[in-house]
Design an enzyme around this catalytic site. Structure first.
Site, mmCIF file in Angstrom:
data_model
loop_
_atom_site.group_PDB
_atom_site.id
_atom_site.type_symbol
_atom_site.label_atom_id
_atom_site.label_comp_id
_atom_site.label_asym_id
_atom_site.label_seq_id
_atom_site.Cartn_x
_atom_site.Cartn_y
_atom_site.Cartn_z
ATOM 1 N N ASN A 1 10.704 0.844 3.031
ATOM 2 C CA ASN A 1 9.521 1.102 3.666
ATOM 3 C C ASN A 1 9.646 2.001 4.959
ATOM 4 O OD1 ASN A 1 6.668 -0.071 3.778
ATOM 5 N ND2 ASN A 1 7.045 -0.774 5.995
ATOM 6 N N ALA B 1 0.802 -1.155 0.022
ATOM 7 C CA ALA B 1 -0.142 0.083 0.112
ATOM 8 C C ALA B 1 0.856 1.316 0.140
ATOM 9 C CB ALA B 1 -0.859 0.025 1.290
ATOM 10 N N HIS C 1 -3.852 -9.694 -4.694
ATOM 11 C CA HIS C 1 -5.251 -9.536 -3.966
ATOM 12 C C HIS C 1 -6.276 -9.190 -5.055
ATOM 13 C CE1 HIS C 1 -2.674 -8.966 -0.217
ATOM 14 N NE2 HIS C 1 -2.720 -10.181 -0.425
ATOM 15 N N THR D 1 0.381 5.545 -1.663
ATOM 16 C CA THR D 1 -0.215 6.681 -0.800
ATOM 17 C C THR D 1 0.178 8.015 -1.471
ATOM 18 O OG1 THR D 1 1.681 6.588 0.435
ATOM 19 C CG2 THR D 1 0.242 5.379 1.456
ATOM 20 N N CYS E 1 -19.251 -12.134 -10.032
ATOM 21 C CA CYS E 1 -20.616 -12.957 -9.419
ATOM 22 C C CYS E 1 -19.883 -14.076 -8.630
ATOM 23 C CB CYS E 1 -21.302 -13.454 -10.493
ATOM 24 S SG CYS E 1 -22.979 -14.355 -9.853
ATOM 25 N N GLN F 1 0.437 -6.296 -3.719
ATOM 26 C CA GLN F 1 -0.548 -6.569 -2.887
ATOM 27 C C GLN F 1 -1.714 -5.668 -3.119
ATOM 28 O OE1 GLN F 1 2.619 -6.433 0.512
ATOM 29 N NE2 GLN F 1 1.289 -7.907 1.426
ATOM 30 N N SER G 1 4.257 -3.707 4.599
ATOM 31 C CA SER G 1 4.568 -3.936 6.090
ATOM 32 C C SER G 1 5.224 -5.328 6.275
ATOM 33 C CB SER G 1 3.395 -4.059 6.951
ATOM 34 O OG SER G 1 2.574 -5.069 6.452
ATOM 35 N N ILE H 1 9.172 6.823 -0.510
ATOM 36 C CA ILE H 1 9.261 6.160 -1.695
ATOM 37 C C ILE H 1 9.021 6.915 -2.943
ATOM 38 C CG2 ILE H 1 7.684 4.152 -2.649
ATOM 39 C CD1 ILE H 1 6.866 3.435 -0.039
ATOM 40 N N CYS I 1 -26.934 -14.071 -13.781
ATOM 41 C CA CYS I 1 -27.626 -14.847 -12.918
ATOM 42 C C CYS I 1 -28.439 -14.472 -11.697
ATOM 43 C CB CYS I 1 -26.808 -16.298 -12.413
ATOM 44 S SG CYS I 1 -25.601 -15.772 -11.146
#
Length: 248
Positions: free
Chosen positions: A210, A12, A111, A16, A119, A91, A186, A228, A147
């Site tokens: 990080n 993440a 992810h 940012t 669906c 991620q 993290s 970063i 559906c």
């Protein structure tokens, strides 16, 4: 001589600067609003229409689909264009690596993607943009048009398994890479976090970019705590120049 394979695990923190908040940092979403976690937990989402309605409202209000790639995303795409073999394992679900110009086939989305919907019954897929247009038009919990099943974001919710094929590809990249850069992660969410250890075990140079300490800092060859948006472009330029020197 073959160029070294650079694997980049992005979390993440890389997004940012594009206006997308992280989840577990000091000001992360889950710390500010623990109830928000229910909106992306599969069991709650499937069982409670009100959770689904709140989830769709949240997606309408957040700015992920409007976010633009930042300097860090662009630097990764530039490294790939320079000829260095690059694979991104992310991620994140924002699609910003691809928007920055990195070919989609070189991005493994652990992810899933917030830019699509799926669906839960027939697995038909569509765009998040279309689903949010239906919400805007008054459908507060839009069903699948194929559906009638429950529609959800094509992201991996809490309580769902990662796609084993994507995870297998990420594992293979981690074992094969020469340099593994964990940026904005993290390194606490498994199995993604464990890829840093897999890379180190197979001889890769492990670099962690990080703001906060991670459980893998003691395995790292280099730790960068700088912002970063400036640190990653500088690091990737060094890698690109090093690859050109080795070729000369």
């Amino acid at each position: 001589m073959d160029r070294p394979l650079v694997a980049i695990l992005s979390g993440a923190g890389i997004s940012t600067d594009s206006g997308i908040p992280d989840y577990r940092g000091p000001n992360g979403l889950w710390r500010r609003d623990p109830e928000a976690e229910k909106l992306v937990t599969y069991e709650y989402y499937m069982a409670d229409p009100e959770i689904r309605r709140r989830s769709w409202r949240m997606r309408r209000e957040n700015h992920t689909l409007k976010a633009e790639p930042n300097a860090a995303h662009r630097a990764v795409a530039e490294l790939e264009r320079s000829g260095v073999p690059v694979r991104v394992i992310t991620q994140n679900v924002d699609g910003l690596h691809q928007l920055a110009g990195l070919p989609a086939r070189k991005v493994l989305e652990l992810h899933g993607s917030a830019r699509s919907v799926v669906c839960t019954r027939c697995h038909a897929r569509g765009t998040m943009e279309d689903a949010l247009a239906r919400v805007e038009a008054g459908e507060d919990d839009p069903p699948c048009r194929t559906c009638g099943g429950v529609l959800k974001s094509a992201t991996v919710m809490f309580g769902e398994r990662l796609d084993p094929m994507v995870l297998g590809q990420a594992m293979a990249v981690s074992k094969a890479c020469t340099v593994f850069i964990a940026v904005g992660s993290s390194l606490q969410v498994h199995p993604a976090a464990g890829l840093a250890g897999v890379a180190a075990d197979h001889g890769a140079r492990l670099i962690i970019v990080n703001a906060e300490p991670t459980p893998y800092d003691d395995r790292a060859d280099q730790i960068i705590r700088e912002p970063i948006g400036t640190a990653l472009p500088a690091l990737l330029r060094t890698l690109s120049e090093g690859a050109r020197v080795r070729e000369a």
